[in-house]
Design a protein around this motif. Structure first.
Motif, short mmCIF file in Angstrom:
data_model
loop_
_atom_site.label_atom_id
_atom_site.label_comp_id
_atom_site.label_asym_id
_atom_site.label_seq_id
_atom_site.Cartn_x
_atom_site.Cartn_y
_atom_site.Cartn_z
N MET A 1 96.95 48.46 51.77
CA MET A 1 96.81 47.08 52.19
C MET A 1 95.57 46.45 51.56
SD MET A 1 96.80 45.46 56.04
CE MET A 1 98.38 46.16 56.46
N PHE A 5 95.67 43.33 49.06
CA PHE A 5 94.91 42.13 49.44
C PHE A 5 93.98 41.73 48.30
CE2 PHE A 5 94.45 40.62 54.03
CZ PHE A 5 94.34 39.30 53.65
N LEU A 10 99.64 40.71 48.52
CA LEU A 10 100.10 41.03 49.86
C LEU A 10 100.92 39.87 50.42
CD1 LEU A 10 100.06 43.14 52.12
CD2 LEU A 10 98.03 42.01 53.05
N THR A 11 102.23 40.01 50.44
CA THR A 11 103.12 38.99 51.00
C THR A 11 103.36 39.26 52.48
OG1 THR A 11 105.10 40.24 50.45
CG2 THR A 11 104.24 38.73 48.77
N TYR A 12 103.93 38.27 53.17
CA TYR A 12 104.17 38.47 54.59
C TYR A 12 105.19 39.58 54.88
CZ TYR A 12 105.51 37.70 59.41
OH TYR A 12 105.79 37.88 60.74
N LEU A 15 103.40 42.80 54.45
CA LEU A 15 102.46 43.00 55.56
C LEU A 15 103.21 43.49 56.81
CD1 LEU A 15 99.70 42.70 56.95
CD2 LEU A 15 100.27 40.30 57.36
N ILE A 18 104.13 47.20 56.37
CA ILE A 18 102.96 48.07 56.51
C ILE A 18 102.52 48.14 57.97
CG2 ILE A 18 100.54 48.37 55.87
CD1 ILE A 18 101.21 47.10 53.18
N ALA A 19 102.51 46.97 58.64
CA ALA A 19 102.10 46.94 60.05
C ALA A 19 103.06 47.75 60.92
CB ALA A 19 102.04 45.49 60.55
N CYS A 72 85.65 40.80 57.47
CA CYS A 72 86.65 39.87 56.93
C CYS A 72 85.97 38.62 56.37
CB CYS A 72 87.64 39.49 58.03
SG CYS A 72 89.11 38.65 57.43
N TRP A 77 89.78 41.72 52.20
CA TRP A 77 90.30 43.07 52.01
C TRP A 77 89.35 44.15 52.50
CZ3 TRP A 77 86.69 45.49 49.10
CH2 TRP A 77 85.93 44.70 48.25
N PHE A 80 90.10 46.51 55.66
CA PHE A 80 91.14 47.50 55.42
C PHE A 80 90.60 48.67 54.59
CE2 PHE A 80 93.16 43.33 55.83
CZ PHE A 80 93.96 43.57 56.94
#
Length: 295
Positions: A1, A5, A10-12, A15, A18-19, A72, A77, A80
């Motif tokens: 991730m 990032f 990183l697209t939705y 994401l 991965i989540a 952040c 990134w 992460f």
């Protein structure tokens, strides 16, 4: 991730995948540290070890949000990347743990399905464990938020876990939770100021977090200590799944009840569930008679 990032790739949907994978790993392996305790420490030290485990988790949980927010702000990134490094450090440390040797170790592992069914069937044949399971699930449903006060409770649990009778302390803790929630019934009523009502809810919600680590250390510590080593992981599932399933519906329930019953009516419903779990514990003579850890 972190790499995606940093590369702005990183697209939705990615994401979300991965989540979901991260949540699955957490769900399958999150309770492994509790389950493995019996393999590396003695039974008499289990309650204290569990309370220290919970205190560590509470400290990390409380510190994680502000630290993550700061990182952040430096770079999106960076949190992460730091998390990945910490997981690597944790994995390296875990490799140095050694379980106690057994004279007759099993030669073959049963299937996952066999473990799953075996854990539930073993749990459901133990009346005391079933009582603990239901009481914990109902308690989770009745509690809508946990504050930083839980950290104070974790330190208290570490000092009390091997000094106080388990049964009596559990009964007092459940009653204490009901006493903490009861004042919320008077918040946001006719003539009550919003500022005073908010302060009342904030204080009550914070103080009610105090006994959670003690309940964890003593009641769950007792269950894990009495269960066979081979059942540790499966007992964790049978205890946490009902509790988490109830807790998953608590927010939705609150959202549905608030427009219909108002704040005080909704609090009354959740207080009733807390009272129900308290009555279950108080009426269980087997729970009330659980002695100190050394007994």
């Amino acid at each position: 991730m972190a790499a995606l990032f940093a590369a702005r790739m990183l697209t939705y949907p990615l994401l979300l995948v991965i989540a979901t994978l991260g949540s699955a790993v957490s769900g399958f392996l999150g309770s492994a540290t509790d389950a493995m305790l019996r393999s590396i420490i003695g039974v008499r030290d289990y309650s204290k070890a569990l309370s220290l485990n919970r205190g560590r988790d509470a400290t990390i949980s409380i510190a994680g949000n502000p630290v993550g927010g700061f990182l952040c702000g430096v770079a999106p990134w960076l949190p992460f990347l730091v998390t990945a490094c910490l997981y690597a450090l944790s994995g390296a440390a875990a490799r140095r743990m050694r379980a106690q040797r057994k004279a007759h170790a099993p030669t073959a592992r049963p299937s996952f399905f066999g473990d799953f069914v075996g854990g539930w069937s073993w749990s459901l044949r133990k009346p005391l464990l079933v009582t603990v399971m239901i009481a914990a699930a109902v308690l989770n449903y009745g509690v809508s938020g946990i504050a930083a006060t839980m950290l104070v409770g974790a330190f208290a649990a570490a000092r009390l876990s091997d000094r106080v009778p388990v049964g009596g302390c559990i009964c007092v803790s459940f009653v204490f939770l009901c006493v903490c929630v009861a004042p919320m019934l008077f918040a946001y009523g006719p003539g009550a100021s919003r500022g005073a009502s908010y302060a009342l809810v904030f204080v009550a919600n914070a103080v009610m977090s105090l006994p959670f680590p003690i309940i964890d250390a003593l009641l769950l510590g007792f269950v894990y200590a009495k269960a066979p080593t081979s059942m540790q992981g499966r007992i964790a599932v049978s205890l946490t799944v009902p509790a988490q399933a109830f807790a998953a519906f608590s927010s939705a329930s609150a959202g549905a009840l608030l427009p219909v019953l108002g704040f005080r009516g909704t609090i009354a419903v959740f207080l009733a569930t807390l009272a129900l779990s308290t009555v279950m514990v108080l009426c269980s003579a087997r729970i009330r008679r659980i002695p100190r850890a050394d007994g």
